[in-house]
Design an enzyme around this catalytic site. Structure first.
Site, mmCIF file in Angstrom:
data_model
loop_
_atom_site.group_PDB
_atom_site.id
_atom_site.type_symbol
_atom_site.label_atom_id
_atom_site.label_comp_id
_atom_site.label_asym_id
_atom_site.label_seq_id
_atom_site.Cartn_x
_atom_site.Cartn_y
_atom_site.Cartn_z
ATOM 1 N N HIS A 1 2.391 3.573 -9.043
ATOM 2 C CA HIS A 1 2.144 2.158 -9.354
ATOM 3 C C HIS A 1 3.308 1.571 -10.157
ATOM 4 C CE1 HIS A 1 -1.753 2.453 -7.613
ATOM 5 N NE2 HIS A 1 -2.297 3.175 -8.585
ATOM 6 N N ASP B 1 0.830 -1.213 0.000
ATOM 7 C CA ASP B 1 0.000 0.000 0.000
ATOM 8 C C ASP B 1 0.864 1.263 0.000
ATOM 9 O OD1 ASP B 1 -2.374 1.394 0.002
ATOM 10 O OD2 ASP B 1 -2.681 1.253 2.167
ATOM 11 N N LEU C 1 10.663 -20.601 -4.511
ATOM 12 C CA LEU C 1 9.634 -19.755 -3.896
ATOM 13 C C LEU C 1 8.286 -19.924 -4.612
ATOM 14 C CD1 LEU C 1 8.990 -17.155 -2.046
ATOM 15 C CD2 LEU C 1 9.404 -15.861 -4.134
HETATM 16 C C1 IPE Z 1 -5.433 -2.715 -0.211
HETATM 17 O O1 IPE Z 1 -5.107 -1.381 -0.351
HETATM 18 C C2 IPE Z 1 -5.392 -3.405 -1.549
HETATM 19 C C3 IPE Z 1 -4.079 -3.576 -2.140
HETATM 20 C C4 IPE Z 1 -2.939 -3.231 -1.603
HETATM 21 C C5 IPE Z 1 -4.085 -4.221 -3.422
HETATM 22 P P1 IPE Z 1 -6.206 -0.232 -0.527
HETATM 23 O O2 IPE Z 1 -5.467 1.018 -0.691
HETATM 24 O O3 IPE Z 1 -7.167 -0.616 -1.595
HETATM 25 O O4 IPE Z 1 -6.967 -0.313 0.874
HETATM 26 P P2 IPE Z 1 -7.855 0.779 1.621
HETATM 27 O O5 IPE Z 1 -8.896 1.246 0.648
HETATM 28 O O6 IPE Z 1 -6.944 1.891 2.016
HETATM 29 O O7 IPE Z 1 -8.424 0.062 2.801
HETATM 30 C C1 IPE Z 2 -1.501 0.271 -3.424
HETATM 31 O O1 IPE Z 2 -1.280 1.645 -3.442
HETATM 32 C C2 IPE Z 2 -1.726 -0.296 -4.803
HETATM 33 C C3 IPE Z 2 -3.094 -0.776 -5.049
HETATM 34 C C4 IPE Z 2 -4.096 -0.768 -4.196
HETATM 35 C C5 IPE Z 2 -3.352 -1.294 -6.376
HETATM 36 P P1 IPE Z 2 -2.506 2.656 -3.433
HETATM 37 O O2 IPE Z 2 -2.889 2.955 -4.847
HETATM 38 O O3 IPE Z 2 -3.605 2.171 -2.578
HETATM 39 O O4 IPE Z 2 -1.810 3.925 -2.786
HETATM 40 P P2 IPE Z 2 -2.443 4.932 -1.734
HETATM 41 O O5 IPE Z 2 -2.949 4.093 -0.588
HETATM 42 O O6 IPE Z 2 -3.553 5.643 -2.422
HETATM 43 O O7 IPE Z 2 -1.321 5.813 -1.341
HETATM 44 MG MG MG Z 3 -4.060 2.399 -0.612
#
Ligand code: IPE
Ligand code: IPE
Ligand code: MG
Length: 256
Positions: A41, A24, A135
Site C-alpha cells: 500500500h 489493484d 486536472l
Molecule cells: C477494488 O479492489 C477496490 C480498490 C481498488 C480500492 P479489491 O481488491 O477490493 O476488489 P476485489 O475484492 O478483488 O473484487
Molecule cells: C488495492 O490493492 C488497494 C486497495 C484495495 C485499498 P489490494 O490491497 O486489493 O491488493 P491485492 O488485490 O490483495 O493484491
Molecule cells: Mg485487490
C-alpha cells in the site's frame, strides 16, 4: 449529446477526457517480495503520485482513482487502520503540491461514518483546490456504486413523497444529477491493474459506455509508460455507443 454528435466527437478526441483507475494488486506486490501487505500500500501511494503527474502532463482532464471501496471495511482491522492513516498522510504531505500544480481535488463516496479528522482533511483538500483549473483528481474513497445509486434513488423518492417531483419525470439525467459524480463527465476509459477482470462496485452507472483496459501489472509497478500503453489501446478502440462505426453513405434513390 446523443447519436451522431457523440460518435463524431469520440473520433476526434482520441485522448480520453476522463480516465478512471481501479488501483489493484498492492497486497500481491508485497507478498511476492515476502513483505507485509502494508508495504504494498505504501508503494502504491508512490505509483499514485506518478500517475497524477503523468495524467496532468499528458492533458487528461479528469482522473478518478479507486482508493477504498465500501466493501474494503471487511479487511482486517489493522489493514483498514493503515489505509486510513495513509490517506491522511497523503493529504497532509501532497495537498500543497497538488494545489501548486493547479489540480482540483474531489472526493466521491460516503462521508457519513468517517472518522472526524479524516473527514475534515477531505473537505480541506476540496476547498483549497476548488478554484483550480487543471486536472480534476477524483478520489473514490469509501465508495460503492450500488450504494451511490440507491442513495440517489432515495433522494428522488423523497422528492416524490414531498410532492415536488412526479414519478414520470424521473429520467436517467435526473438520477445522474443525484450521484456523487454530478458535473463530472462519464469515464471514457477504465483501467484495472493486477490482472483481475471485474468492476468491484466501481462507477457502475457512469461506466455504461466506458472502454475497459485490464493490465497484468500490479499497482505499485504502474507508471507513465503503463498509462501511455492503456491510452494507445483506447485510441485503437472503435466506440459505437449503440450506433454504427462507419456511417454508411445514404442510398441513391432508385426509381421505378
Ligand atoms: C477494488 O479492489 C477496490 C480498490 C481498488 C480500492 P479489491 O481488491 O477490493 O476488489 P476485489 O475484492 O478483488 O473484487
Ligand atoms: C488495492 O490493492 C488497494 C486497495 C484495495 C485499498 P489490494 O490491497 O486489493 O491488493 P491485492 O488485490 O490483495 O493484491
Ligand atoms: Mg485487490
Amino acid at each position: 449529446m446523443f447519436g451522431r454528435d457523440l460518435i463524431e466527437d469520440a473520433n476526434v478526441a482520441t485522448l480520453p477526457a476522463h480516465v478512471a483507475i481501479i488501483m489493484d494488486g498492492n497486497g500481491r506486490w508485497a507478498s511476492k517480495r515476502l513483505m507485509p501487505r502494508f508495504e504494498g500500500h505504501r508503494r502504491g501511494v508512490e505509483a499514485l503520485r506518478r500517475t497524477v503527474r503523468a495524467a496532468s502532463d499528458i492533458g487528461i482532464r479528469y482522473l478518478t482513482l479507486y482508493s477504498f471501496s465500501s466493501e474494503n471495511w471487511s479487511r482486517p482491522r489493522l489493514e483498514v487502520d493503515y489505509l486510513m492513516g495513509l490517506v491522511k498522510r497523503f493529504v497532509r504531505n501532497d495537498l500543497a503540491e497538488l494545489h501548486a500544480s493547479n489540480v482540483r481535488v474531489r472526493i466521491i463516496g460516503e462521508r457519513d461514518g468517517l472518522e472526524g479528522e479524516l473527514a475534515d482533511l477531505l473537505v480541506d483538500a476540496e476547498n483549497l483546490t476548488a478554484a483550480n483549473t487543471g486536472l480534476t483528481l477524483i478520489v473514490a474513497f469509501n465508495y460503492g456504486g450500488r450504494q451511490e445509486i440507491a442513495t440517489a434513488a432515495r433522494r428522488l423518492a423523497e422528492m416524490v413523497a414531498a410532492g415536488t417531483l412526479k414519478p414520470e419525470e424521473i429520467t436517467p439525467e435526473l438520477l445522474a444529477g443525484k450521484l456523487h459524480t454530478v458535473d463530472i463527465p462519464d469515464p471514457d476509459l477504465v483501467i484495472r491493474t493486477s490482472g483481475e477482470q471485474r468492476i468491484s462496485n466501481f462507477l457502475l452507472w457512469q461506466s455504461a459506455y466506458a472502454e475497459f483496459v485490464f493490465l497484468p501489472l500490479l499497482w505499485p509497478d504502474f507508471d507513465r509508460s503503463a498509462l501511455e500503453a492503456a491510452l494507445a489501446e483506447f485510441k485503437a478502440r472503435d466506440r459505437r455507443f449503440g450506433g454504427v462505426s462507419e456511417p454508411t453513405p445514404p442510398r441513391q434513390a432508385t426509381s421505378g
